[in-house]
Design an enzyme around this catalytic site. Structure first.
Site, mmCIF file in Angstrom:
data_model
loop_
_atom_site.group_PDB
_atom_site.id
_atom_site.type_symbol
_atom_site.label_atom_id
_atom_site.label_comp_id
_atom_site.label_asym_id
_atom_site.label_seq_id
_atom_site.Cartn_x
_atom_site.Cartn_y
_atom_site.Cartn_z
ATOM 1 N N PRO A 90 25.291 39.049 33.894
ATOM 2 C CA PRO A 90 24.264 39.797 34.623
ATOM 3 C C PRO A 90 23.966 39.151 35.982
ATOM 4 O O PRO A 90 23.422 39.797 36.867
ATOM 5 C CB PRO A 90 23.025 39.725 33.723
ATOM 6 C CG PRO A 90 23.518 39.278 32.386
ATOM 7 C CD PRO A 90 24.785 38.521 32.615
ATOM 8 N N GLU A 117 22.614 33.541 26.520
ATOM 9 C CA GLU A 117 22.000 33.339 27.843
ATOM 10 C C GLU A 117 23.025 32.935 28.894
ATOM 11 O O GLU A 117 22.685 32.735 30.061
ATOM 12 C CB GLU A 117 20.872 32.320 27.774
ATOM 13 C CG GLU A 117 19.728 32.726 26.830
ATOM 14 C CD GLU A 117 19.221 34.139 27.086
ATOM 15 O OE1 GLU A 117 18.908 34.462 28.240
ATOM 16 O OE2 GLU A 117 19.155 34.926 26.113
ATOM 17 N N ARG A 155 44.014 51.752 35.582
ATOM 18 C CA ARG A 155 44.247 53.052 36.232
ATOM 19 C C ARG A 155 44.903 52.908 37.596
ATOM 20 O O ARG A 155 45.527 53.837 38.090
ATOM 21 C CB ARG A 155 42.918 53.788 36.456
ATOM 22 C CG ARG A 155 42.155 54.169 35.245
ATOM 23 C CD ARG A 155 40.846 54.804 35.656
ATOM 24 N NE ARG A 155 41.068 55.891 36.608
ATOM 25 C CZ ARG A 155 41.527 57.071 36.280
ATOM 26 N NH1 ARG A 155 41.798 57.342 35.029
ATOM 27 N NH2 ARG A 155 41.720 57.985 37.203
ATOM 28 N N ASP A 170 40.464 60.264 43.831
ATOM 29 C CA ASP A 170 39.291 59.921 43.039
ATOM 30 C C ASP A 170 38.083 59.702 43.925
ATOM 31 O O ASP A 170 38.166 59.073 44.965
ATOM 32 C CB ASP A 170 39.552 58.673 42.194
ATOM 33 C CG ASP A 170 39.763 59.046 40.744
ATOM 34 O OD1 ASP A 170 39.119 60.023 40.313
ATOM 35 O OD2 ASP A 170 40.556 58.392 40.069
#
Ligand code: 9D3
Length: 252
Positions: A90, A117, A155, A170
């Site tokens: 994060p 964590e 991809r 795209d």
């Protein structure tokens, strides 16, 4: 050929997502090699422990550095020095299509799936780790983030997606949202497909699609517009849409 080595405490997590669709086909075609490693296989203690309490106290557990260092060393011993070692976190910088394009140009990627964590900070003394997050929401761990990255990178490997043109067009490659799509029937329970799409006028259809894509981007993702690659037509359409929006905003 791009090689991925994914390190996780939940190796079976990857079976479903990697065993379907474009990623599965790319693996079968030998375009990519994706290996999943159980972090616990790289522990050296009787209990195969990968985590411990945090120095300084506080809630949550922290990955011990030793199993992670051993896992990366084992991968390097067998597959050579990786081009990048990514830690899903994060705290990472945001994984974007531009990052996917960059990573698709590398040959060997290690992805460490964060949990708890995080990892003991001293890991950074042993490897160049790139921390990447997939967005501003709270996940239970880095496995889904790793799968998002693998999918987006695979991809981009030439041959992985049947229609190269669709990869090029795209929306995030061009920086605009896609236009609306319709299929048969032309009348579904009284709701008709826009006439222009049935008209056979290719130039008009193209202009309608450009207008729709720009109007949607302006309404839903105006943040994309400054970096979007627009042709002359699109720049003119956007000016008109913005002028109209300006007028509407001033109305009471
Ligand atoms: C309950 C834990 N939180 C304490 C304040 C912090 C926290 C730690 C670990 C929150 C989430 C996670 C697990 N998430 C990831 O490992 C993760 C993630 C994410 O949650 N969102 C977006 N991208 C990523 S990449 C890895």
């Amino acid at each position: 050929m791009v090689r991925f080595d994914l390190v996780s405490i939940f190796p079976r997590f990857f079976d479903g997502p990697l065993g379907e669709g474009i990623v599965k086909r790319a693996v079968e075609a030998g375009l990519v090699d994706i290996r999943v490693h159980d972090l616990r296989d790289h522990t050296a203690d009787r209990h195969r422990s990968v985590d411990d309490v945090a120095y300084g106290g506080g809630p949550g557990m922290v990955f011990k550095p030793d199993p992670i260092v051993r896992a990366v060393e084992a991968i390097a011993a067998e597959g050579g020095r990786p081009d990048a070692i990514i830690l899903t976190s994060p705290q990472g910088r945001r994984f974007t299509q531009a990052e996917a394009v960059r990573l698709s140009g590398l040959r060997h990627l290690v992805v460490l799936c964060g949990r708890y964590e995080g990892i003991d900070e001293r890991i950074h003394e042993f490897f160049d780790l790139e921390e990447l997050s997939i967005g501003d929401y709270v996940l239970s761990g880095g496995e889904l983030a790793a799968l998002v990255m693998v999918d987006a990178v695979v991809r981009l490997v030439p041959g992985a997606v049947g229609d190269e043109q669709s990869v090029e067009l795209d929306s995030f490659t061009r920086g605009l949202l896609d236009y609306p799509h319709y299929t048969r029937p032309a009348d579904f329970r009284g709701v008709r497909v826009p006439d222009v799409l049935l008209s056979g006028h290719h130039a008009e259809i193209e202009r309608w699609r450009k207008t729709q894509a720009l109007a949607r981007t302006l309404a839903r993702r105006p943040d994309l517009l400054p970096d979007a690659e627009l042709d002359d037509d699109e720049r003119e359409i956007l000016r008109a849409l913005m002028a109209r929006k300006g007028e509407d905003d001033g109305r009471d």
